[in-house]
Design an enzyme around this catalytic site. Structure first.
Site, PDB file in Angstrom:
ATOM      1  N   LYS A 251      45.631  49.112  40.626  1.00 35.17           N
ATOM      2  CA  LYS A 251      45.983  48.184  39.549  1.00 35.17           C
ATOM      3  C   LYS A 251      47.126  48.721  38.691  1.00 35.17           C
ATOM      4  O   LYS A 251      47.907  47.924  38.146  1.00 35.17           O
ATOM      5  CB  LYS A 251      44.752  47.884  38.693  1.00 35.17           C
ATOM      6  CG  LYS A 251      43.673  47.093  39.440  1.00 35.17           C
ATOM      7  CD  LYS A 251      44.202  45.762  39.972  1.00 35.17           C
ATOM      8  CE  LYS A 251      43.082  44.899  40.550  1.00 35.17           C
ATOM      9  NZ  LYS A 251      43.554  43.566  41.001  1.00 35.17           N
TER      10      LYS A 251
ATOM     11  N   ASP B 177      43.937  37.020  55.138  1.00 27.53           N
ATOM     12  CA  ASP B 177      43.684  38.449  55.010  1.00 27.53           C
ATOM     13  C   ASP B 177      44.977  39.043  54.485  1.00 27.53           C
ATOM     14  O   ASP B 177      45.968  39.140  55.219  1.00 27.53           O
ATOM     15  CB  ASP B 177      43.314  39.053  56.367  1.00 27.53           C
ATOM     16  CG  ASP B 177      43.162  40.567  56.335  1.00 27.53           C
ATOM     17  OD1 ASP B 177      43.357  41.174  55.258  1.00 27.53           O
ATOM     18  OD2 ASP B 177      42.862  41.155  57.390  1.00 27.53           O
ATOM     19  N   VAL B 178      45.006  39.420  53.212  1.00 23.50           N
ATOM     20  CA  VAL B 178      46.264  39.848  52.604  1.00 23.50           C
ATOM     21  C   VAL B 178      46.749  41.183  53.142  1.00 23.50           C
ATOM     22  O   VAL B 178      47.887  41.594  52.849  1.00 23.50           O
ATOM     23  CB  VAL B 178      46.155  39.895  51.067  1.00 23.50           C
ATOM     24  CG1 VAL B 178      45.877  38.513  50.499  1.00 23.50           C
ATOM     25  CG2 VAL B 178      45.110  40.911  50.612  1.00 23.50           C
TER      26      VAL B 178
ATOM     27  N   TYR C  34      40.512  51.828  42.519  1.00 18.86           N
ATOM     28  CA  TYR C  34      40.796  50.563  41.851  1.00 18.86           C
ATOM     29  C   TYR C  34      41.872  50.746  40.782  1.00 18.86           C
ATOM     30  O   TYR C  34      42.845  49.986  40.716  1.00 18.86           O
ATOM     31  CB  TYR C  34      39.510  50.031  41.220  1.00 18.86           C
ATOM     32  CG  TYR C  34      39.623  48.657  40.628  1.00 18.86           C
ATOM     33  CD1 TYR C  34      39.648  47.526  41.437  1.00 18.86           C
ATOM     34  CD2 TYR C  34      39.690  48.482  39.249  1.00 18.86           C
ATOM     35  CE1 TYR C  34      39.748  46.258  40.886  1.00 18.86           C
ATOM     36  CE2 TYR C  34      39.782  47.220  38.692  1.00 18.86           C
ATOM     37  CZ  TYR C  34      39.809  46.109  39.509  1.00 18.86           C
ATOM     38  OH  TYR C  34      39.901  44.851  38.958  1.00 18.86           O
TER      39      TYR C  34
ATOM     40  N   LEU D 262      37.527  35.059  39.601  1.00 19.88           N
ATOM     41  CA  LEU D 262      38.707  34.754  38.803  1.00 19.88           C
ATOM     42  C   LEU D 262      39.660  33.823  39.539  1.00 19.88           C
ATOM     43  O   LEU D 262      40.278  32.949  38.921  1.00 19.88           O
ATOM     44  CB  LEU D 262      39.440  36.046  38.430  1.00 19.88           C
ATOM     45  CG  LEU D 262      38.687  37.032  37.541  1.00 19.88           C
ATOM     46  CD1 LEU D 262      39.580  38.212  37.197  1.00 19.88           C
ATOM     47  CD2 LEU D 262      38.190  36.360  36.280  1.00 19.88           C
TER      48      LEU D 262
ATOM     49  N   SER E 281      44.435  44.812  35.811  1.00 21.20           N
ATOM     50  CA  SER E 281      43.156  45.127  35.176  1.00 21.20           C
ATOM     51  C   SER E 281      43.420  46.083  34.023  1.00 21.20           C
ATOM     52  O   SER E 281      44.456  46.760  33.997  1.00 21.20           O
ATOM     53  CB  SER E 281      42.216  45.800  36.186  1.00 21.20           C
ATOM     54  OG  SER E 281      41.097  46.392  35.559  1.00 21.20           O
TER      55      SER E 281
ATOM     56  N   ASP F 220      41.453  32.571  50.906  1.00 18.21           N
ATOM     57  CA  ASP F 220      40.386  33.558  50.763  1.00 18.21           C
ATOM     58  C   ASP F 220      39.999  34.078  52.147  1.00 18.21           C
ATOM     59  O   ASP F 220      40.131  33.362  53.151  1.00 18.21           O
ATOM     60  CB  ASP F 220      39.169  32.911  50.097  1.00 18.21           C
ATOM     61  CG  ASP F 220      38.269  33.919  49.402  1.00 18.21           C
ATOM     62  OD1 ASP F 220      38.268  33.948  48.157  1.00 18.21           O
ATOM     63  OD2 ASP F 220      37.563  34.685  50.092  1.00 18.21           O
TER      64      ASP F 220
END
Length: 259
Positions: free
Chosen positions: A162, A66-67, A158, A21, A145, A40
């Site tokens: 989200k 690296d977030v 997840y 995405l 999401s 990324d």
């Protein structure tokens, strides 16, 4: 295919921009005139993607990020400011997930998902905010999401992260509005990406498809179109909103164990 250049003269950072995405969104923004930094963890992928965009005439560069690491995020922002002199758009698309039941999930895996998907998004907004505040404008697009809008069995890490992204979006929209910064989110349903291909079995796919009113998975380009709309002046009076792009899945309220 984009029909206009809504982002001429603007600069964007897209995390997770090496593929999936993130790359689709970066491509759409670049197609409409934005200079784009593709950030990324996989710098090789990001560099390849930036090179492909540059071949089309777009201005695109790559940066490893690296977030989950504050210094890495700050370096990404510095790279963007050095290259473009501004940051108009931030897209938080970096994310990870897994399909596992709550009783089988390891706590460290849960914490890692939250660290990337939720805390990572917070960290990126916190780092770009000073540049946007100084400019008196900016827009943030967080990728949530449908798992952040409803409960889906097997997605506790997840889904929790989200849901957090939706809450982060609403709160930041309130706090950053006085500085001319809009914050919105896109909530994709099942989309044909490499990450989804790794997580969704054939049983999962068939179960999801039966529960999606449009009876198919989405395309990355359809998510990119929604993100571009929210980032554009066409959405100038929209902030704090989470836009489902899911073929109607969230409207069904489906809660199931796909496997």
């Amino acid at each position: 295919m984009a029909t206009g250049r809504r982002f001429d003269g603007r600069a964007a950072i897209v995390t997770g921009g090496g593929g999936g995405l993130g790359l689709a969104i970066a491509r759409r923004l670049a197609d409409e005139g934005a200079s784009v930094l593709l950030a990324d963890m996989n710098i090789a992928l990001a560099e390849q993607a930036a090179g492909e965009l540059a071949e089309t005439g777009a201005t695109a560069i790559a940066s490893r990020v690296d977030v989950t690491n504050g210094d890495s995020v700050e370096a990404m922002v510095t790279t963007s400011m050095t290259a473009f002199g501004r940051i108009d758009i931030l897209v938080n698309s970096a994310g990870i997930g897994e399909q596992v039941s709550f009783l089988k999930q390891r706590s460290e895996d849960f914490e890692r998902i939250v660290a990337v998907n939720l805390t990572g998004s917070y960290r990126c907004v916190r780092s770009v905010a000073p540049a946007m505040i100084a400019a008196g404008q900016g827009t943030v697009i967080n990728i949530s999401s449908v798992a952040g809008l409803t409960g889906i069995s097997g997605r506790v890490g997840y889904g929790s992260s989200k849901h957090g992204v939706v809450g982060l979006t609403r709160t930041l929209a309130i706090e950053l509005a006085p500085f001319g910064i809009r914050v919105n989110a896109v909530a994709p349903g099942p989309v044909d990406t490499a990450m989804v291909a790794q997580v969704h079995t054939e049983t999962t796919r068939s179960t999801y498809t039966r529960n999606i009113p449009l009876a198919r998975y989405g395309l990355p380009e359809e998510i990119a179109a929604a993100a571009a709309f929210l980032a554009s002046d066409d959405a100038s009076y929209i902030t704090g909103h989470t836009l489902p792009v899911d073929g109607g899945f969230a409207s069904t309220g489906a809660m199931f164990d796909p496997d």
